[in-house]
Design a protein around this motif. Structure first.
Motif, PDB file in Angstrom:
ATOM      1  N   LEU A   1      27.044 109.499  79.344  1.00  0.00           N
ATOM      2  CA  LEU A   1      25.928 109.839  78.680  1.00  0.00           C
ATOM      3  C   LEU A   1      25.038 108.663  78.651  1.00  0.00           C
ATOM      4  N   GLU A   2      25.459 107.528  78.343  1.00  0.00           N
ATOM      5  CA  GLU A   2      24.298 106.566  78.074  1.00  0.00           C
ATOM      6  C   GLU A   2      23.458 106.390  79.521  1.00  0.00           C
ATOM      7  N   LEU A   3      24.268 106.563  80.667  1.00  0.00           N
ATOM      8  CA  LEU A   3      23.588 106.452  82.017  1.00  0.00           C
ATOM      9  C   LEU A   3      22.588 107.577  82.159  1.00  0.00           C
ATOM     10  N   THR A   4      22.641 108.654  81.490  1.00  0.00           N
ATOM     11  CA  THR A   4      21.531 109.611  81.501  1.00  0.00           C
ATOM     12  C   THR A   4      20.499 109.293  80.994  1.00  0.00           C
ATOM     13  N   LEU A   5      20.436 108.549  79.759  1.00  0.00           N
ATOM     14  CA  LEU A   5      19.329 108.214  79.022  1.00  0.00           C
ATOM     15  C   LEU A   5      18.323 106.874  79.554  1.00  0.00           C
TER      16      LEU A   5
ATOM     17  N   GLN B   1      13.936 114.922  70.572  1.00  0.00           N
ATOM     18  CA  GLN B   1      12.928 115.717  71.404  1.00  0.00           C
ATOM     19  C   GLN B   1      12.915 115.342  72.756  1.00  0.00           C
ATOM     20  N   GLN B   2      13.127 114.136  73.028  1.00  0.00           N
ATOM     21  CA  GLN B   2      13.124 113.687  74.535  1.00  0.00           C
ATOM     22  C   GLN B   2      14.220 114.117  75.245  1.00  0.00           C
ATOM     23  N   MET B   3      15.343 114.928  74.666  1.00  0.00           N
ATOM     24  CA  MET B   3      16.255 115.383  75.485  1.00  0.00           C
ATOM     25  C   MET B   3      15.786 116.896  76.201  1.00  0.00           C
ATOM     26  N   PHE B   4      14.362 117.284  75.674  1.00  0.00           N
ATOM     27  CA  PHE B   4      13.800 118.525  76.151  1.00  0.00           C
ATOM     28  C   PHE B   4      12.843 118.215  77.291  1.00  0.00           C
ATOM     29  N   VAL B   5      12.988 117.306  78.080  1.00  0.00           N
ATOM     30  CA  VAL B   5      12.112 116.687  79.210  1.00  0.00           C
ATOM     31  C   VAL B   5      12.802 117.151  80.496  1.00  0.00           C
ATOM     32  N   SER B   6      11.971 117.539  81.659  1.00  0.00           N
ATOM     33  CA  SER B   6      12.496 118.156  82.723  1.00  0.00           C
ATOM     34  C   SER B   6      13.543 117.506  83.339  1.00  0.00           C
ATOM     35  N   ASN B   7      13.786 116.201  83.085  1.00  0.00           N
ATOM     36  CA  ASN B   7      14.856 115.507  83.823  1.00  0.00           C
ATOM     37  C   ASN B   7      16.324 115.884  83.453  1.00  0.00           C
ATOM     38  N   TYR B   8      16.371 116.793  82.411  1.00  0.00           N
ATOM     39  CA  TYR B   8      17.689 117.195  82.035  1.00  0.00           C
ATOM     40  C   TYR B   8      18.015 118.742  82.270  1.00  0.00           C
ATOM     41  N   ASP B   9      16.940 119.328  82.953  1.00  0.00           N
ATOM     42  CA  ASP B   9      17.030 120.923  83.318  1.00  0.00           C
ATOM     43  C   ASP B   9      18.180 120.975  84.139  1.00  0.00           C
ATOM     44  N   GLN B  10      18.674 120.297  85.212  1.00  0.00           N
ATOM     45  CA  GLN B  10      19.842 120.841  85.795  1.00  0.00           C
ATOM     46  C   GLN B  10      21.052 120.428  85.117  1.00  0.00           C
ATOM     47  N   GLN B  11      21.018 119.245  84.475  1.00  0.00           N
ATOM     48  CA  GLN B  11      22.292 118.811  83.528  1.00  0.00           C
ATOM     49  C   GLN B  11      22.467 119.664  82.525  1.00  0.00           C
ATOM     50  N   PHE B  12      21.415 119.985  81.692  1.00  0.00           N
ATOM     51  CA  PHE B  12      21.522 120.549  80.479  1.00  0.00           C
ATOM     52  C   PHE B  12      21.170 122.205  80.469  1.00  0.00           C
ATOM     53  N   TRP B  13      19.749 122.235  80.964  1.00  0.00           N
ATOM     54  CA  TRP B  13      18.993 123.607  80.331  1.00  0.00           C
ATOM     55  C   TRP B  13      19.178 124.640  81.065  1.00  0.00           C
TER      56      TRP B  13
ATOM     57  N   LEU C   1      10.754 127.840  78.716  1.00  0.00           N
ATOM     58  CA  LEU C   1      11.309 127.572  77.242  1.00  0.00           C
ATOM     59  C   LEU C   1      11.329 126.574  76.962  1.00  0.00           C
ATOM     60  N   ARG C   2      12.162 125.652  77.646  1.00  0.00           N
ATOM     61  CA  ARG C   2      12.317 124.385  77.516  1.00  0.00           C
ATOM     62  C   ARG C   2      11.222 123.457  77.059  1.00  0.00           C
ATOM     63  N   GLY C   3       9.966 123.968  77.883  1.00  0.00           N
ATOM     64  CA  GLY C   3       8.788 122.983  77.879  1.00  0.00           C
ATOM     65  C   GLY C   3       8.101 123.341  76.730  1.00  0.00           C
ATOM     66  N   SER C   4       8.208 124.756  76.278  1.00  0.00           N
ATOM     67  CA  SER C   4       7.488 125.035  74.931  1.00  0.00           C
ATOM     68  C   SER C   4       8.060 124.311  73.845  1.00  0.00           C
ATOM     69  N   ILE C   5       9.666 124.471  73.782  1.00  0.00           N
ATOM     70  CA  ILE C   5      10.305 123.834  72.655  1.00  0.00           C
ATOM     71  C   ILE C   5       9.808 122.200  72.520  1.00  0.00           C
ATOM     72  N   PHE C   6       9.972 121.518  73.542  1.00  0.00           N
ATOM     73  CA  PHE C   6       9.408 120.234  73.790  1.00  0.00           C
ATOM     74  C   PHE C   6       7.853 120.140  73.097  1.00  0.00           C
ATOM     75  N   ASN C   7       7.076 121.053  73.464  1.00  0.00           N
ATOM     76  CA  ASN C   7       5.665 121.016  72.966  1.00  0.00           C
ATOM     77  C   ASN C   7       5.724 121.125  71.496  1.00  0.00           C
ATOM     78  N   ASP C   8       6.417 122.194  71.136  1.00  0.00           N
ATOM     79  CA  ASP C   8       6.393 122.508  69.554  1.00  0.00           C
ATOM     80  C   ASP C   8       6.969 121.166  68.771  1.00  0.00           C
ATOM     81  N   LEU C   9       7.821 120.573  69.425  1.00  0.00           N
ATOM     82  CA  LEU C   9       8.661 119.591  68.488  1.00  0.00           C
ATOM     83  C   LEU C   9       7.461 118.088  68.850  1.00  0.00           C
ATOM     84  N   GLU C  10       6.572 118.295  69.693  1.00  0.00           N
ATOM     85  CA  GLU C  10       5.756 117.185  69.837  1.00  0.00           C
ATOM     86  C   GLU C  10       4.696 117.414  68.910  1.00  0.00           C
ATOM     87  N   LYS C  11       4.234 118.630  68.461  1.00  0.00           N
ATOM     88  CA  LYS C  11       3.165 118.710  67.604  1.00  0.00           C
ATOM     89  C   LYS C  11       3.903 118.619  66.268  1.00  0.00           C
ATOM     90  N   ILE C  12       5.012 118.958  65.961  1.00  0.00           N
ATOM     91  CA  ILE C  12       5.427 118.766  64.594  1.00  0.00           C
ATOM     92  C   ILE C  12       5.842 117.325  64.487  1.00  0.00           C
TER      93      ILE C  12
END
Length: 211
Positions: free
Chosen positions: A76-80, A114-126, A146-157
């Motif tokens: 997990l560390e190596l993915t961050l 929030q940063q777990m919703f960046v596109s870098n994790y699309d293949q691994q998680f999303w 959907l992942r992008g919209s969640i990220f954007n909502d979290l950014e505004k919050i």
């Protein structure tokens, strides 16, 4: 006059926004200031629920991929990115943690989750798990959208919460929009939780009482 003394104590620069909105009416400015503080406090409740919902969803996917002791897994560390790897290390290395995942989770910041919703994790998680983690999200929405919209909502919050944390005015902000985002994210995850929580939110009622 008492109002003048209060304004001086709170500071004129801090009160300038409220005085401007109320045409320099000191009494109204102070009423608006208290209202701003009350709404800010009330917003912490839905923000609290939203953060818990989101971080538990991420923790669930971490556990499914890295096991129950995921905070200590090198894979997990190596993915961050370095910044969040350091945050995870700091969170798990606290003396009171004692290899307890449940104690690590609240030590990690909103920004970490929030940063777990960046596109870098699309293949691994999303690509595989997003719709199962958020079963009430629109089923026809592509996972990356959907992942992008969640990220954007979290950014505004997150940014809005920072304003509150620094005691900044929110009187000119679209508070209903923030509430919509909070309620939407919670509902995506669990409608029962959303319905229960919304019964206890006081924000929208307070908005109706603005001086």
């Amino acid at each position: 006059m008492p109002n003048t003394s209060i304004l001086k104590t709170l500071s004129r620069p801090r009160m300038a926004t409220y005085l401007s909105v109320t045409n320099q009416d000191q009494t109204k400015a102070l009423e608006l200031y208290i209202w701003n503080s009350q709404v800010s406090a009330a917003l912490l409740v839905p923000m609290h629920i939203c953060e818990i919902v989101i971080r538990n969803a991420i923790a669930e996917i971490f556990e499914s991929q890295f096991g129950g002791q995921w905070p200590w897994q090198r894979s997990l560390e190596l993915t961050l990115p370095r910044r969040y790897r350091d945050e995870l290390t700091k969170a798990r290395d606290k003396r009171s943690i004692n290899n307890r995942t449940s104690k690590v989770i609240p030590e990690l910041t909103f920004n970490f989750w929030q940063q777990m919703f960046v596109s870098n994790y699309d293949q691994q998680f999303w690509q595989q798990h997003l719709h199962s983690l958020f079963p009430n999200a629109p089923v026809n929405m592509p996972f990356n959208q959907l992942r992008g919209s969640i990220f954007n909502d979290l950014e505004k919050i997150r940014k809005f919460r920072n304003r509150i944390a620094h005691h900044e005015p929110i009187i000119n902000q679209n508070i209903n929009s923030i509430m919509d985002k909070i309620e939407r994210l919670t509902r995506y995850r669990c409608t029962d939780t959303s319905d229960w929580a919304c019964q206890h939110y006081q924000v929208r009622n307070l908005l109706l009482t603005r001086p």
